[in-house]
Design an enzyme around this catalytic site. Structure first.
Site, PDB file in Angstrom:
ATOM      1  N   CYS A   1      12.738  10.937   8.448  1.00  0.00           N
ATOM      2  CA  CYS A   1      12.481  10.498   9.821  1.00  0.00           C
ATOM      3  C   CYS A   1      13.711  10.618  10.711  1.00  0.00           C
ATOM      4  O   CYS A   1      13.590  10.690  11.934  1.00  0.00           O
ATOM      5  CB  CYS A   1      11.947   9.067   9.836  1.00  0.00           C
ATOM      6  SG  CYS A   1      12.898   7.942   8.811  1.00  0.00           S
TER       7      CYS A   1
ATOM      8  N   LYS B   1       0.839  -1.193   0.000  1.00  0.00           N
ATOM      9  CA  LYS B   1       0.000   0.000   0.000  1.00  0.00           C
ATOM     10  C   LYS B   1       0.875   1.243   0.000  1.00  0.00           C
ATOM     11  O   LYS B   1       1.424   1.634   1.018  1.00  0.00           O
ATOM     12  CB  LYS B   1      -0.939   0.039   1.201  1.00  0.00           C
ATOM     13  CG  LYS B   1      -2.065   1.084   1.003  1.00  0.00           C
ATOM     14  CD  LYS B   1      -2.575   1.697   2.277  1.00  0.00           C
ATOM     15  CE  LYS B   1      -1.793   2.878   2.746  1.00  0.00           C
ATOM     16  NZ  LYS B   1      -1.902   4.083   1.873  1.00  0.00           N
TER      17      LYS B   1
ATOM     18  N   GLU C   1       8.093  16.130  16.188  1.00  0.00           N
ATOM     19  CA  GLU C   1       8.598  15.920  14.833  1.00  0.00           C
ATOM     20  C   GLU C   1       7.839  16.831  13.878  1.00  0.00           C
ATOM     21  O   GLU C   1       6.615  16.749  13.758  1.00  0.00           O
ATOM     22  CB  GLU C   1       8.424  14.456  14.421  1.00  0.00           C
ATOM     23  CG  GLU C   1       9.008  14.167  13.054  1.00  0.00           C
ATOM     24  CD  GLU C   1       8.899  12.709  12.644  1.00  0.00           C
ATOM     25  OE1 GLU C   1       9.878  12.162  12.110  1.00  0.00           O
ATOM     26  OE2 GLU C   1       7.825  12.114  12.860  1.00  0.00           O
TER      27      GLU C   1
ATOM     28  N   GLU D   1       8.957   1.351  11.458  1.00  0.00           N
ATOM     29  CA  GLU D   1       9.983   2.387  11.409  1.00  0.00           C
ATOM     30  C   GLU D   1       9.248   3.707  11.498  1.00  0.00           C
ATOM     31  O   GLU D   1       8.580   4.128  10.550  1.00  0.00           O
ATOM     32  CB  GLU D   1      10.797   2.262  10.117  1.00  0.00           C
ATOM     33  CG  GLU D   1      12.100   3.040  10.159  1.00  0.00           C
ATOM     34  CD  GLU D   1      11.991   4.382   9.484  1.00  0.00           C
ATOM     35  OE1 GLU D   1      11.787   5.386  10.225  1.00  0.00           O
ATOM     36  OE2 GLU D   1      12.093   4.452   8.266  1.00  0.00           O
TER      37      GLU D   1
END
Length: 504
Positions: free
Chosen positions: A303, A193, A400, A269
């Site tokens: 990230c 996906k 973040e 992750e």
């Protein structure tokens, strides 16, 4: 709707035929029951590129059934490691052949510069496929001594089965390769996906799956909205493993769904708020270059972005001046402009999120050393932004942001630096710059992160594991460690000499 679209790349006038259907059993098909569509957007112009079929929960069921059938018949334990290796190498060759086309589509849909997509993302992805092609015929177990006169035990590392793989929008091709390569090397089948924001290159790569010669059902691609396709894969009782790269919030939902359904294996992750430490012995010019790469590469949509920079007091003013000078040199522009080293952020939602944090940083008292002003005109462009005079409780320091926004703080001692670096719920990446080798060893050991860079930042290698600690994830990608995520260990106990007396 038609299951392909012809798109002309404005900068090169290249016409590319893009598949726009769901990819199941090596064919592009319409949804079984949904009329939902995904409108892909060029973030540099805010214009629609083309429209893609949005898969439904039923489509996920069909794709999983195709993957299960392939696993039981033409893949899994039914094909040799030599054949898996051959097909992965063939796929890598096709990606290399189409490297420029893939890069142009990536730049259209994601916004990143063509040269970055081609030479770094896709170049690394080709290498990743070849690296795992080398592993496909080398997956071995152990022979274990039990009793040499009567018994033997050995282990098999079997493919885990059907894998749901959910990838993000920041590195669409790279994340595709990171997920697909080890899974196929181990003999797993896949329902992929891609992000609803950037599905186009995953669909193009699906065409190469057919051309390479993979059997139908080995790789299936279902573009869909995350709450539909991602949720369906995570909760599906015939999916044996789900791999996800994305936010910590979504990772929690995936882990919960996996636990509540069939307790499938999960690798995650997730997010990061990575610290980057500059000690007074460092080569300041090089450290500034790496610090800029750490926060500005991919326009901060990374990230492991080194978004918290801490500089030793004795060099603070000198280093910040150097850092600002270097950050100004980066051109953020259209991905088809050869001068651009970074592109727009991926979407209006991301643009608004990043600017929300910039405004919040101002409101909470941080000082702008660079940036902080919106551009006029079209495109989701955010220029490099550097804050100083920060506090640990500020949102720009804690959260973040996923944009080119850097918070710069200071420290006095090595102990202070370590404490500041580890003051986060995340643990994905960290970096330090020092020419004191003993200090490098002490600090790298003390930093709570899955990856620590010393006198560099952000560079990864396909043969070195990558993953997080704390709320940055579970499991590892890359290197031999990734094979463990796609295999299950079976112990076989073989009796060739003991006779059992009965009754007990």
């Amino acid at each position: 709707m038609a299951l392909s679209a012809k798109v002309t790349v404005p900068a090169t006038q290249r016409e590319i035929e893009l598949p726009t259907g769901l990819f199941i059993n090596n064919e592009f098909v319409a949804s079984a029951d949904s009329k939902e569509l995904i409108h892909t957007i060029n973030p540099a112009t805010e214009e629609v590129i083309c429209t893609v079929v949005a898969g439904s929960e039923k489509d996920i069921d069909i794709a999983v059934a195709a993957a299960r059938n392939a696993f039981n018949t033409t893949w899994g334990k039914n094909v040799t490691g030599f054949e898996r290796s051959r097909l992965l190498n063939k796929l890598a060759d096709l990606m290399e052949r189409d490297q420029q086309i893939l890069a142009e589509v990536e730049a259209l849909n994601n916004g990143k510069p063509v040269k970055i997509a081609r030479d770094f993302d896709i170049g690394d992805s080709i290498q990743c496929l070849r690296y795992y092609a080398g592993w496909a015929d080398k997956i071995t177990g152990q022979s274990i001594e039990v009793d040499n006169k009567t018994k033997l035990a050995f282990t098999r590392h079997d493919p885990i089965g059907v894998c749901g793989q959910i990838i993000p929008w920041n590195y669409p091709i790279n994340m595709w390769a990171w997920k697909v390569a080890p899974a196929l090397a181990c003999g797993c089948t896949i329902v992929m996906k891609p992000s609803e924001l950037t599905p186009l290159t995953a669909l193009l790569l699906s065409k190469l799956i057919v051309e390479a010669g993979f059997p139908p059902g080995v790789v299936n691609t279902i573009p869909s909205l995350g709450p539909v396709g991602g949720a369906a894969l995570s909760a599906h009782k015939d999916v044996d493993k789900v791999a996800f790269t994305g936010s910590t919030t979504t990772g929690r939902k995936i882990m919960e769904a996996a636990a509540k359904s069939n307790l499938k294996k999960v690798s995650l992750e997730l997010g990061g708020k990575s610290p980057h430490l500059i000690f007074e012995s460092a080569d300041l010019d090089q450290a500034a270059n790496w610090a800029c790469l750490g926060i500005l590469y991919n326009t901060g949509q990374d990230c492991t972005a080194g978004s918290r920079l801490y500089v030793q007091d004795s060099i603070y003013d000198k280093f910040v001046a150097l850092l600002v000078q270097k950050a100004k040199e980066l051109v953020i522009g259209d991905g088809f402009d050869g001068r651009s080293g970074g592109g727009p952020v991926v979407s209006k939602v991301q643009y608004d999120k990043v600017w929300g944090y910039i405004e919040n940083g101002k409101a909470q008292g941080a000082k702008l050393a660079l940036g902080g002003q919106k551009r006029p005109g079209k495109g989701f462009f955010v220029d490099p932004t550097i804050f100083t005079d920060i506090r640990q409780d500020m949102n720009i320091v804690r959260d973040e942001i996923f944009g080119p926004v850097l918070s710069v703080g200071r420290f006095k001692t090595e102990e202070d630096a370590i404490a500041l670096a580890n003051d986060t719920t995340y643990g994905l990446g960290a970096g330090l710059h020092s020419n004191d080798s003993n200090q490098c060893m002490r600090v790298s050991s003390a930093l709570e992160a899955g990856t620590v860079w010393v006198n560099q930042y952000n560079l990864l290698n396909n043969n070195v594991p990558f993953g997080g600690k704390k709320q940055s994830g579970i499991g590892r990608e890359l290197g031999s460690y990734a094979l463990e995520e796609y295999t299950s260990v079976k112990a076989v106990h073989w009796n060739f000499g003991e006779k059992l007396d009965w009754p007990l």
